[in-house]
Structure formats: C-alpha cells, structure tokens
Design a protein around this motif. Structure first.
Motif, PDB file in Angstrom:
ATOM      1  N   LYS A 186      41.528 -55.053 -37.485  1.00 34.61           N
ATOM      2  CA  LYS A 186      42.366 -56.229 -37.793  1.00 34.61           C
ATOM      3  C   LYS A 186      43.103 -56.003 -39.114  1.00 34.61           C
ATOM      4  O   LYS A 186      44.283 -56.358 -39.252  1.00 34.61           O
ATOM      5  N   ALA A 187      42.427 -55.405 -40.097  1.00 34.25           N
ATOM      6  CA  ALA A 187      43.082 -55.118 -41.381  1.00 34.25           C
ATOM      7  C   ALA A 187      44.276 -54.199 -41.139  1.00 34.25           C
ATOM      8  O   ALA A 187      45.372 -54.413 -41.664  1.00 34.25           O
ATOM      9  N   SER A 188      44.060 -53.179 -40.304  1.00 39.83           N
ATOM     10  CA  SER A 188      45.135 -52.241 -40.006  1.00 39.83           C
ATOM     11  C   SER A 188      46.308 -52.971 -39.347  1.00 39.83           C
ATOM     12  O   SER A 188      47.479 -52.745 -39.711  1.00 39.83           O
ATOM     13  N   SER A 189      46.013 -53.861 -38.408  1.00 42.23           N
ATOM     14  CA  SER A 189      47.108 -54.586 -37.740  1.00 42.23           C
ATOM     15  C   SER A 189      47.860 -55.457 -38.744  1.00 42.23           C
ATOM     16  O   SER A 189      49.088 -55.533 -38.717  1.00 42.23           O
ATOM     17  N   ASP A 190      47.134 -56.095 -39.666  1.00 45.34           N
ATOM     18  CA  ASP A 190      47.807 -56.902 -40.703  1.00 45.34           C
ATOM     19  C   ASP A 190      48.755 -56.015 -41.515  1.00 45.34           C
ATOM     20  O   ASP A 190      49.885 -56.400 -41.826  1.00 45.34           O
ATOM     21  N   HIS A 191      48.265 -54.814 -41.872  1.00 39.48           N
ATOM     22  CA  HIS A 191      49.103 -53.903 -42.682  1.00 39.48           C
ATOM     23  C   HIS A 191      50.369 -53.506 -41.920  1.00 39.48           C
ATOM     24  O   HIS A 191      51.446 -53.424 -42.512  1.00 39.48           O
TER      25      HIS A 191
ATOM     26  N   ARG B 175      42.725 -49.272 -30.034  1.00 39.89           N
ATOM     27  CA  ARG B 175      43.780 -49.339 -29.006  1.00 39.89           C
ATOM     28  C   ARG B 175      44.430 -50.730 -28.978  1.00 39.89           C
ATOM     29  O   ARG B 175      45.637 -50.866 -29.167  1.00 39.89           O
ATOM     30  N   THR B 176      43.617 -51.763 -28.773  1.00 37.32           N
ATOM     31  CA  THR B 176      44.224 -53.089 -28.594  1.00 37.32           C
ATOM     32  C   THR B 176      44.693 -53.682 -29.925  1.00 37.32           C
ATOM     33  O   THR B 176      45.810 -54.185 -30.033  1.00 37.32           O
ATOM     34  N   ASN B 177      43.837 -53.630 -30.936  1.00 34.14           N
ATOM     35  CA  ASN B 177      44.167 -54.365 -32.167  1.00 34.14           C
ATOM     36  C   ASN B 177      45.210 -53.653 -33.008  1.00 34.14           C
ATOM     37  O   ASN B 177      46.036 -54.307 -33.652  1.00 34.14           O
ATOM     38  N   VAL B 178      45.173 -52.315 -33.009  1.00 30.31           N
ATOM     39  CA  VAL B 178      46.138 -51.584 -33.836  1.00 30.31           C
ATOM     40  C   VAL B 178      47.357 -51.182 -32.989  1.00 30.31           C
ATOM     41  O   VAL B 178      48.472 -51.655 -33.220  1.00 30.31           O
ATOM     42  N   ILE B 179      47.119 -50.350 -31.972  1.00 33.75           N
ATOM     43  CA  ILE B 179      48.258 -49.832 -31.196  1.00 33.75           C
ATOM     44  C   ILE B 179      48.933 -50.977 -30.431  1.00 33.75           C
ATOM     45  O   ILE B 179      50.167 -51.064 -30.380  1.00 33.75           O
TER      46      ILE B 179
ATOM     47  N   ILE C 130      48.885 -55.346 -23.728  1.00 35.04           N
ATOM     48  CA  ILE C 130      49.690 -54.985 -24.913  1.00 35.04           C
ATOM     49  C   ILE C 130      49.568 -53.498 -25.251  1.00 35.04           C
ATOM     50  O   ILE C 130      50.343 -52.966 -26.036  1.00 35.04           O
ATOM     51  N   ASN C 131      48.612 -52.812 -24.633  1.00 34.97           N
ATOM     52  CA  ASN C 131      48.505 -51.363 -24.851  1.00 34.97           C
ATOM     53  C   ASN C 131      49.550 -50.584 -24.056  1.00 34.97           C
ATOM     54  O   ASN C 131      49.741 -49.393 -24.294  1.00 34.97           O
ATOM     55  N   ASN C 132      50.207 -51.260 -23.129  1.00 38.09           N
ATOM     56  CA  ASN C 132      51.202 -50.604 -22.282  1.00 38.09           C
ATOM     57  C   ASN C 132      52.609 -50.914 -22.836  1.00 38.09           C
ATOM     58  O   ASN C 132      53.220 -51.935 -22.507  1.00 38.09           O
ATOM     59  N   ALA C 133      53.116 -49.999 -23.672  1.00 38.77           N
ATOM     60  CA  ALA C 133      54.371 -50.249 -24.404  1.00 38.77           C
ATOM     61  C   ALA C 133      55.536 -50.510 -23.442  1.00 38.77           C
ATOM     62  O   ALA C 133      56.358 -51.412 -23.665  1.00 38.77           O
ATOM     63  N   GLU C 134      55.575 -49.722 -22.365  1.00 34.65           N
ATOM     64  CA  GLU C 134      56.692 -49.843 -21.428  1.00 34.65           C
ATOM     65  C   GLU C 134      56.734 -51.248 -20.800  1.00 34.65           C
ATOM     66  O   GLU C 134      57.795 -51.884 -20.721  1.00 34.65           O
ATOM     67  N   GLU C 135      55.558 -51.699 -20.389  1.00 33.94           N
ATOM     68  CA  GLU C 135      55.439 -53.017 -19.761  1.00 33.94           C
ATOM     69  C   GLU C 135      55.856 -54.117 -20.769  1.00 33.94           C
ATOM     70  O   GLU C 135      56.598 -55.056 -20.429  1.00 33.94           O
ATOM     71  N   ILE C 136      55.436 -53.972 -22.002  1.00 30.06           N
ATOM     72  CA  ILE C 136      55.737 -54.978 -23.031  1.00 30.06           C
ATOM     73  C   ILE C 136      57.244 -54.990 -23.317  1.00 30.06           C
ATOM     74  O   ILE C 136      57.871 -56.043 -23.417  1.00 30.06           O
ATOM     75  N   ASN C 137      57.838 -53.796 -23.422  1.00 30.71           N
ATOM     76  CA  ASN C 137      59.289 -53.720 -23.675  1.00 30.71           C
ATOM     77  C   ASN C 137      60.076 -54.393 -22.553  1.00 30.71           C
ATOM     78  O   ASN C 137      61.048 -55.117 -22.807  1.00 30.71           O
TER      79      ASN C 137
END
Ligand code: NAD
Ligand code: TYD
Length: 348
Positions: free
Chosen positions: A160-165, A100-104, A61-68
């Motif tokens: 995790k808080a940041s990802s929730d936000h 990286r993983t949880n937020v980005i 999930i850190n690889n935006a291109e792959e996810i898109n």
C-alpha cells in the motif's frame, strides 16, 4: 453528469462507497469495477445493483489491456480506487499477490487514467484509498499525522505504501490530479470474516475458539465503515488536489479489551450466560512483524472539511453484531469452500 469509476466496489468498504454515491448522486454514472476475488461479493450491493446510475464491470486491475479498453469505452472523469488485497495475514502467506494487485494494479489504473485524460486534467481526479498501516507502528504515545514518515512493516502495508508513492509520483511527474486518504481500521456490515471483528463474531456464533495473537495488547483505532465513506465523499468533492487526509475514529482499543466487550455484547444478544463467549478466548502464536499500535490524528480533515466520526463505538459494534446475526446466509455463503482451507492453514 460525471462518469465515476469506483474500483473494489464489491468488497467491504467499496460496497458502502458505491451505495452512498449511487443514492446521493443520481445524476452521476457510477461504474463499479471488481474482479470478484474471495473478498468481492455482489450480495453486498443487492439493494442498489439495479439502480439506473450503477454499472458493474467485472475486470481485473492487473490486466492493463482490459483496463485501458474500459477507460477508452467509458471515458471515466474521476476514479476512486479501493480494489486491493487487504488482509495482513494473507500478505504474509503470499506477498507477490499483494505486489501484483496493490502495486502493479494501481500503476495500471494510473497509466489508463493518464492516457484517457490525454494530459488535459481539467476536472479530473484520481482518488486513492489507503491505510494508516503505511506509517508503521507507534509506541505507547503519539499519533500518525499526514507528515509522519512511511515505515511499513508487513507485505500488505509495504504494497500500500508503494501504491501511495506511485500515485504521488504521477502527480509530481505528469501533474495527474490526485488525492490520497489514509484510514484506520474499519468495521461494520459486509466485512469479510478474516478480519478481527467479523471473524470473532462468526466464531462466537459457532462457539469456536477466539484466536488472540500474542498477548492481545495490540492497539487499533476503530472507525465505523459508513463514517469512512462520508469522509471519502467529502474529501473527493471538497478536498484539495495533491493533498493527503488522515481519517480515524479517535477510538483506540487494545485487542483484548475490544474482544471482551464483543463477548459481553454477544452473550446478551444471543441470550447466553454472561461470560460464556469469553471462555472461547485462546491466546495463540503472534503474527510475525505485528505492529504494536496504530492511532490517527484526524485533525486536518476535521479542520479543513469539517469531518468527524458520527457513530460511537458502542453503537457501531451493536449495529455490526445485529447485521451479522440477521445475515446468517451471507455469512454461511462466504465461509464455505475456500474460506475453510484458509482458516485451517492460518489457525490449525
Ligand atoms: P476487501 O478485501 O473487503 O475488498 C477488496 C475488493 O477489491 C474486493 O471486492 C475484491 O474482489 C477487489 N479486488 C481485489 N483484487 C482485485 C483486482 N486485481 N482487480 C479488481 N478488483 C480486485 O477490502 P476493504 O477492506 O474493503 O478495503 C478496501 C480498500 O480500503 C483497500 O484499498 C484497503 O487497503 C483500504 N483500507 C482498508 C481498511 C480496512 O480496515 N478494511 C482501512 C484503511 C484502508
Ligand atoms: P486485523 O483485523 O487483521 O487488522 P490489521 O492487522 O490490519 O490491523 O487485526 C486487528 C488486530 O487483531 C491486529 O492487532 C491483529 C489482531 N488479530 C488477532 O489477535 N487474531 C486474529 O485472528 C486476527 C485476524 C487479528
């Protein structure tokens, strides 16, 4: 028929969610996206991996291109996002991995969903699986409700808080339909033996010391993992868009009491003399920033959706111990190699 993307499906909770969805919803296609970190293990899914409605996608999930690209290819209708770095002690060693993983990683998924759904959000949903640790710590009394202010203390809970936000912000800013659930400590089969219960089961089997942080008087609210998956299923299908649901076990234990219960249970199951496992208890230096007490008020999901835990702690713990004793190969596989390095760094 829907295309449902579940991230982190090779991990502990994710594998139980995959199993439930694959079996219960044969007309939906379940896509299991996981990069297989140390915590991801396809062995967790042996019984359902070849089901017609299950597709495994190895991706980060850190690889935006792959996810898109994956969103463009499979046009997922709904997402259940569990992929994360999940262990507090590792977050103290390497906070950036958690950013990286949880937020980005979460923002990458939000962007991909938003782009794929092209702002037509009819029947779309981004369901984010989070933790009660975002609320910080409680004193001797009180419970976390959905309106408790966020007050995270560890790099893990801050990420995790940041990802929730971010999930909530995409809901407000772009009207992306979302739900968030914040759950208490899970336990059960397939949990990686770095978390308290599986670590201590493993050490008791091997007659290794049981490292209790500080005075052991820290409190957690324990929930059997299958009960968590039932709550996710219910909220995902029947919950309200834009809502948060707290999920908990109504089951608070001080660590030391839980550990003593586990020791007694394992003495019986292993046919060892009563008191022999408890002799392995060793008090060690406390975890920095150690939250004193977590406890969830799960009234909202109970009242609105009729959910409550179905497995008692005694039952759940007994099933969990049996699973680890019957799956020695699983345990030996995950505790070889890199695990030993982590263990030595953390405990020796
Ligand atoms: P876990 O560590 O067992 O599994 C995490 C999974 O995510 C692994 O399969 C891993 O390979 C995958 N993953 C990690 N980084 C990835 C990346 N960059 N790209 C793709 N996949 C990646 O975690 P868990 O205990 O099953 O927790 C799952 C979720 O539930 C997490 O979001 C966690 O914060 C949340 N949660 C856990 C608990 C708990 O008690 N374990 C309680 C409440 C909430
Ligand atoms: P853990 O399973 O890491 O979950 P969390 O920190 O996310 O709640 O730990 C549960 C409790 O057990 C926590 O209070 C820390 C404590 N603990 C120990 O005392 N020793 C250990 O080796 C571990 C891993 C945890």
């Amino acid at each position: 028929m829907k295309n449902i993307l579940i991230t982190g499906g090779a991990g502990f909770i994710g594998s139980h969610v995959i199993r439930l969805f694959v079996i219960k919803y044969p007309n939906d296609q379940i896509f299991n996206l996981d990069t297989l970190t140390y915590a991801g293990n396809l062995e967790n899914l042996k019984d359902v991996e070849n089901a017609n409605n299950h597709t495994f996608l190895k991706a980060d999930i850190n690889n935006a291109e792959e996810i898109n690209k994956l969103f463009a290819k499979y046009k997922f209708d709904k997402v259940i996002h569990l992929a994360a770095e999940s262990h507090v002690d590792r977050s103290i060693i390497d906070p950036l991995a958690f950013v990286r993983t949880n937020v980005i990683g979460t923002v990458n998924l939000l962007n991909a969903a938003k782009e794929c759904w092209k702002d037509d959000f009819t029947d779309k949903l981004f369901y984010h699986v989070s933790t009660d640790e975002v609320y910080g710590t409680l004193g001797e009394t009180g419970l976390f409700t959905e309106t408790t202010s966020y007050d995270p203390n560890s790099p893990y809970s801050a990420s995790k808080a940041s990802s929730d936000h971010f999930v909530r912000a995409y809901g407000e800013t772009y009207k992306l339909p979302y739900m968030i659930s914040n759950c208490s400590n899970n336990y059960g089969p397939n949990q990686f033996p770095e978390k308290l219960i599986p670590l201590f089961i493993h050490n008791i089997v091997k007659e290794k010391s049981l490292p209790v942080y500080g005075d052991g008087k820290y409190t957690r609210d324990w929930l059997y993992v299958v009960d968590h998956t039932v709550a996710i299923d219910l909220a995902f299908h029947e919950g309200k868009i834009g809502e948060t649901y707290n999920i908990g076990g109504f089951n608070e234990w001080q660590n030391i009491d839980l550990i003593k219960l586990l020791c007694e249970l394992m003495d019986k199951k292993l046919g060892r003399e009563t008191g022999s496992s408890a002799k392995l208890i060793t008090y060690i230096k406390d975890r920095p920033g150690h939250d004193k007490r977590y406890a969830i008020d799960a009234t909202k999901i109970n009242k609105e959706l009729g959910w409550k835990p179905s497995v008692t702690f005694e039952e759940g713990l007994s099933k969990t111990v049996d699973w680890y004793l019957e799956n020695e190969t699983w345990l030996n596989n995950v505790t070889s190699g890199a695990y030993q390095k982590y263990y030595d760094k953390q405990y020796l």
